[in-house]
Design a protein around this motif. Structure first.
Motif, PDB file in Angstrom:
ATOM      1  N   ALA A  50     -19.234   1.338   0.077  1.00 17.67           N
ATOM      2  CA  ALA A  50     -18.816   0.003   0.697  1.00 17.67           C
ATOM      3  C   ALA A  50     -19.476  -1.114  -0.013  1.00 17.67           C
ATOM      4  CB  ALA A  50     -18.973   0.160   2.042  1.00 17.67           C
ATOM      5  N   VAL A  51     -20.662  -1.166  -0.148  1.00 10.04           N
ATOM      6  CA  VAL A  51     -21.539  -2.248  -0.613  1.00 10.04           C
ATOM      7  C   VAL A  51     -21.310  -2.338  -2.116  1.00 10.04           C
ATOM      8  CG1 VAL A  51     -23.888  -3.011  -1.598  1.00 10.04           C
ATOM      9  CG2 VAL A  51     -23.346  -2.107   0.876  1.00 10.04           C
ATOM     10  N   SER A  52     -21.322  -1.342  -2.920  1.00  7.65           N
ATOM     11  CA  SER A  52     -20.509  -1.264  -4.382  1.00  7.65           C
ATOM     12  C   SER A  52     -19.317  -1.918  -4.588  1.00  7.65           C
ATOM     13  CB  SER A  52     -20.696  -0.172  -4.994  1.00  7.65           C
ATOM     14  OG  SER A  52     -22.013   0.765  -4.988  1.00  7.65           O
ATOM     15  N   TRP A  53     -18.225  -1.483  -3.712  1.00  3.97           N
ATOM     16  CA  TRP A  53     -16.890  -1.970  -3.834  1.00  3.97           C
ATOM     17  C   TRP A  53     -16.681  -3.341  -3.223  1.00  3.97           C
ATOM     18  CZ3 TRP A  53     -12.791   2.461  -2.316  1.00  3.97           C
ATOM     19  CH2 TRP A  53     -11.532   1.823  -2.821  1.00  3.97           C
ATOM     20  N   ALA A  54     -17.514  -3.844  -2.359  1.00  2.00           N
ATOM     21  CA  ALA A  54     -17.215  -4.972  -1.859  1.00  2.00           C
ATOM     22  C   ALA A  54     -17.964  -5.957  -2.741  1.00  2.00           C
ATOM     23  CB  ALA A  54     -17.692  -5.348  -0.323  1.00  2.00           C
ATOM     24  N   GLY A  55     -19.340  -5.667  -3.151  1.00  2.00           N
ATOM     25  CA  GLY A  55     -20.249  -6.854  -3.708  1.00  2.00           C
ATOM     26  C   GLY A  55     -20.476  -6.761  -5.249  1.00  2.00           C
ATOM     27  N   ALA A  56     -19.577  -5.713  -6.011  1.00  2.00           N
ATOM     28  CA  ALA A  56     -19.677  -5.623  -7.427  1.00  2.00           C
ATOM     29  C   ALA A  56     -18.976  -6.747  -7.855  1.00  2.00           C
ATOM     30  CB  ALA A  56     -19.163  -4.361  -7.703  1.00  2.00           C
ATOM     31  N   PRO A  57     -19.295  -7.305  -9.149  1.00  2.71           N
ATOM     32  CA  PRO A  57     -20.456  -6.956  -9.856  1.00  2.71           C
ATOM     33  C   PRO A  57     -21.371  -8.396  -9.503  1.00  2.71           C
ATOM     34  CG  PRO A  57     -18.854  -8.052 -11.494  1.00  2.71           C
ATOM     35  CD  PRO A  57     -18.217  -7.952  -9.945  1.00  2.71           C
ATOM     36  N   SER A  58     -22.615  -7.664  -8.784  1.00  2.00           N
ATOM     37  CA  SER A  58     -23.675  -8.644  -8.701  1.00  2.00           C
ATOM     38  C   SER A  58     -24.864  -8.053  -8.796  1.00  2.00           C
ATOM     39  CB  SER A  58     -23.269  -9.635  -7.455  1.00  2.00           C
ATOM     40  OG  SER A  58     -23.640  -8.622  -6.265  1.00  2.00           O
ATOM     41  N   ASP A  59     -26.097  -9.038  -8.968  1.00  4.98           N
ATOM     42  CA  ASP A  59     -27.505  -8.132  -8.993  1.00  4.98           C
ATOM     43  C   ASP A  59     -27.811  -7.836  -7.392  1.00  4.98           C
ATOM     44  OD1 ASP A  59     -27.821  -8.834 -11.568  1.00  4.98           O
ATOM     45  OD2 ASP A  59     -28.686 -10.895 -11.395  1.00  4.98           O
ATOM     46  N   GLY A  60     -27.218  -8.643  -6.439  1.00  5.83           N
ATOM     47  CA  GLY A  60     -27.544  -8.205  -5.065  1.00  5.83           C
ATOM     48  C   GLY A  60     -27.021  -6.821  -4.797  1.00  5.83           C
ATOM     49  N   ALA A  61     -25.949  -6.769  -5.296  1.00 12.08           N
ATOM     50  CA  ALA A  61     -25.124  -5.369  -4.931  1.00 12.08           C
ATOM     51  C   ALA A  61     -25.957  -4.232  -5.710  1.00 12.08           C
ATOM     52  CB  ALA A  61     -23.786  -5.354  -5.361  1.00 12.08           C
ATOM     53  N   ASP A  62     -26.394  -4.588  -6.954  1.00 11.22           N
ATOM     54  CA  ASP A  62     -26.790  -3.347  -7.719  1.00 11.22           C
ATOM     55  C   ASP A  62     -28.181  -3.095  -7.119  1.00 11.22           C
ATOM     56  OD1 ASP A  62     -25.260  -3.549  -9.486  1.00 11.22           O
ATOM     57  OD2 ASP A  62     -26.281  -4.874 -11.072  1.00 11.22           O
ATOM     58  N   LEU A  63     -28.990  -4.064  -6.512  1.00 13.46           N
ATOM     59  CA  LEU A  63     -30.358  -3.845  -5.787  1.00 13.46           C
ATOM     60  C   LEU A  63     -30.209  -3.017  -4.628  1.00 13.46           C
ATOM     61  CD1 LEU A  63     -33.434  -4.074  -5.556  1.00 13.46           C
ATOM     62  CD2 LEU A  63     -32.885  -6.167  -4.418  1.00 13.46           C
ATOM     63  N   VAL A 122      -8.431  11.549   3.241  1.00 12.09           N
ATOM     64  CA  VAL A 122      -6.968  10.508   3.596  1.00 12.09           C
ATOM     65  C   VAL A 122      -7.509   9.048   3.816  1.00 12.09           C
ATOM     66  CG1 VAL A 122      -5.416  10.316   5.529  1.00 12.09           C
ATOM     67  CG2 VAL A 122      -5.541  12.450   4.504  1.00 12.09           C
ATOM     68  N   ALA A 123      -8.681   9.068   4.352  1.00 11.25           N
ATOM     69  CA  ALA A 123      -9.250   7.480   4.790  1.00 11.25           C
ATOM     70  C   ALA A 123      -9.414   7.092   3.442  1.00 11.25           C
ATOM     71  CB  ALA A 123     -10.458   7.885   5.581  1.00 11.25           C
ATOM     72  N   VAL A 124     -10.080   7.722   2.617  1.00 10.34           N
ATOM     73  CA  VAL A 124     -10.376   7.076   1.079  1.00 10.34           C
ATOM     74  C   VAL A 124      -8.901   6.599   0.424  1.00 10.34           C
ATOM     75  CG1 VAL A 124     -11.377   7.378  -1.135  1.00 10.34           C
ATOM     76  CG2 VAL A 124     -12.539   8.077   0.810  1.00 10.34           C
ATOM     77  N   PHE A 125      -7.964   7.488   0.596  1.00 12.73           N
ATOM     78  CA  PHE A 125      -6.689   7.258  -0.045  1.00 12.73           C
ATOM     79  C   PHE A 125      -6.171   6.036   0.545  1.00 12.73           C
ATOM     80  CE2 PHE A 125      -2.150   7.871  -0.255  1.00 12.73           C
ATOM     81  CZ  PHE A 125      -2.069   7.827  -1.737  1.00 12.73           C
ATOM     82  N   VAL A 126      -6.130   5.984   1.853  1.00 18.31           N
ATOM     83  CA  VAL A 126      -5.478   4.825   2.811  1.00 18.31           C
ATOM     84  C   VAL A 126      -6.057   3.560   2.319  1.00 18.31           C
ATOM     85  CG1 VAL A 126      -5.004   3.910   5.026  1.00 18.31           C
ATOM     86  CG2 VAL A 126      -4.321   6.305   4.330  1.00 18.31           C
ATOM     87  N   THR A 127      -7.280   3.592   2.288  1.00 15.49           N
ATOM     88  CA  THR A 127      -8.358   2.312   2.044  1.00 15.49           C
ATOM     89  C   THR A 127      -8.037   2.063   0.569  1.00 15.49           C
ATOM     90  OG1 THR A 127      -9.949   3.169   3.481  1.00 15.49           O
ATOM     91  CG2 THR A 127     -10.495   1.305   1.880  1.00 15.49           C
ATOM     92  N   ALA A 128      -7.967   2.809  -0.284  1.00 16.57           N
ATOM     93  CA  ALA A 128      -7.445   2.323  -1.688  1.00 16.57           C
ATOM     94  C   ALA A 128      -6.231   1.862  -1.763  1.00 16.57           C
ATOM     95  CB  ALA A 128      -7.884   3.471  -2.841  1.00 16.57           C
ATOM     96  N   ILE A 129      -5.312   2.502  -1.095  1.00 15.82           N
ATOM     97  CA  ILE A 129      -3.953   1.778  -1.258  1.00 15.82           C
ATOM     98  C   ILE A 129      -3.730   0.636  -0.627  1.00 15.82           C
ATOM     99  CG2 ILE A 129      -1.667   2.210  -0.384  1.00 15.82           C
ATOM    100  CD1 ILE A 129      -2.251   4.072  -2.680  1.00 15.82           C
ATOM    101  N   ALA A 130      -4.406   0.521   0.763  1.00 13.86           N
ATOM    102  CA  ALA A 130      -4.152  -0.960   1.296  1.00 13.86           C
ATOM    103  C   ALA A 130      -4.789  -1.864   0.516  1.00 13.86           C
ATOM    104  CB  ALA A 130      -4.954  -0.719   2.777  1.00 13.86           C
ATOM    105  N   LEU A 131      -6.074  -1.828  -0.183  1.00 15.10           N
ATOM    106  CA  LEU A 131      -6.707  -2.846  -0.963  1.00 15.10           C
ATOM    107  C   LEU A 131      -5.810  -2.990  -2.136  1.00 15.10           C
ATOM    108  CD1 LEU A 131     -10.433  -1.640  -0.889  1.00 15.10           C
ATOM    109  CD2 LEU A 131      -9.397  -3.587   0.085  1.00 15.10           C
ATOM    110  N   GLY A 132      -5.208  -2.048  -2.659  1.00 13.63           N
ATOM    111  CA  GLY A 132      -4.500  -2.346  -3.944  1.00 13.63           C
ATOM    112  C   GLY A 132      -3.017  -3.133  -3.557  1.00 13.63           C
ATOM    113  N   MET A 133      -2.798  -3.128  -2.376  1.00 12.04           N
ATOM    114  CA  MET A 133      -1.447  -3.670  -1.891  1.00 12.04           C
ATOM    115  C   MET A 133      -1.977  -5.175  -1.403  1.00 12.04           C
ATOM    116  SD  MET A 133       0.516  -0.655   0.249  1.00 12.04           S
ATOM    117  CE  MET A 133       1.969  -1.803   0.776  1.00 12.04           C
ATOM    118  N   THR A 134      -3.376  -5.473  -0.859  1.00 15.87           N
ATOM    119  CA  THR A 134      -3.402  -6.587  -0.450  1.00 15.87           C
ATOM    120  C   THR A 134      -4.014  -7.372  -1.643  1.00 15.87           C
ATOM    121  OG1 THR A 134      -5.559  -5.928   0.114  1.00 15.87           O
ATOM    122  CG2 THR A 134      -3.936  -5.925   1.818  1.00 15.87           C
ATOM    123  N   GLN A 135      -4.773  -6.846  -2.795  1.00 13.62           N
ATOM    124  CA  GLN A 135      -5.431  -7.631  -3.824  1.00 13.62           C
ATOM    125  C   GLN A 135      -4.424  -7.893  -4.649  1.00 13.62           C
ATOM    126  OE1 GLN A 135      -8.599  -8.934  -3.241  1.00 13.62           O
ATOM    127  NE2 GLN A 135      -8.471  -7.947  -1.299  1.00 13.62           N
ATOM    128  N   GLY A 136      -3.190  -7.300  -5.025  1.00 16.71           N
ATOM    129  CA  GLY A 136      -2.384  -7.624  -6.003  1.00 16.71           C
ATOM    130  C   GLY A 136      -2.445  -6.646  -7.121  1.00 16.71           C
TER     131      GLY A 136
END
Length: 177
Positions: A50-63, A122-136
């Motif tokens: 979750a941190v990688s997905w939400a915070g990438a790419p940044s130094d704080g996320a890497d740490l 299934v939860a990962v798939f639904v999350t990926a689809i939902a993010l893809g639909m809302t982000q364009g």
């Protein structure tokens, strides 16, 4: 003369029959505590996703990625090792090295783990689809998040039968004196 495969198999059987730190997993409560530690380590891996997905790419996320991964592994490896010894290798050893009760326990643990892993997928798939639909259309998953997701899915799939087996393993019968 035995082959290296046979020698390796025999070594694994012997290692699983040794009692390393038996006080740590002698009771049902302690085995459940160790199983919970493995679940905590897996939860930290999923938090890393979750941190990688939400915070990438940044130094704080890497740490935070590195910190979560390191903390997870510090908990994961000793706890999985203790669970393997506590369950006498029910999940680790080949079927020819197990008795009927152990084979049955392995099948039940794998069946339960399969259902849980299917829910996670299934939860990962639904999350990926939902993010893809809302982000364009131009949205893509960051590479760090993909690596963290692959690691979390792989380790979850690999260790969940062991966690379930360790959670369900009853205490040995008491001495009737």
């Amino acid at each position: 003369m035995s082959t290296w495969k046979e020698s390796w198999r025999q070594t694994r059987v012997e290692v699983m029959q040794r009692d390393y730190l038996p006080g740590w997993y002698a009771t049902l409560g302690r085995r459940r505590l160790i199983a919970s530690a493995v679940v905590l380590a897996l939860t930290l891996l999923w938090a890393d996703v979750a941190v990688s997905w939400a915070g990438a790419p940044s130094d704080g996320a890497d740490l935070s990625d590195f910190t979560l991964l390191a903390l997870s592994m510090v908990i994961y490896f000793p706890a999985v090792s203790l669970l393997n010894v506590a369950t006498r290798g029910v999940v680790e050893l080949s079927e020819r090295d197990l008795d009927e009760r152990q084979i049955g326990e392995r099948l039940r643990a794998v069946a339960i783990a399969h259902r849980v892993t299917m829910g996670i997928l299934v939860a990962v798939f639904v999350t990926a689809i939902a993010l893809g639909m809302t982000q364009g259309r131009d949205y893509s998953m960051p590479g760090d998040a993909f690596f963290a997701l692959a690691l979390a899915l792989g380790l979850t799939h690999f260790v969940l039968p062991l966690v379930i087996s360790g959670w369900r393993l009853p205490d040995p019968p008491g001495d009737d004196v």
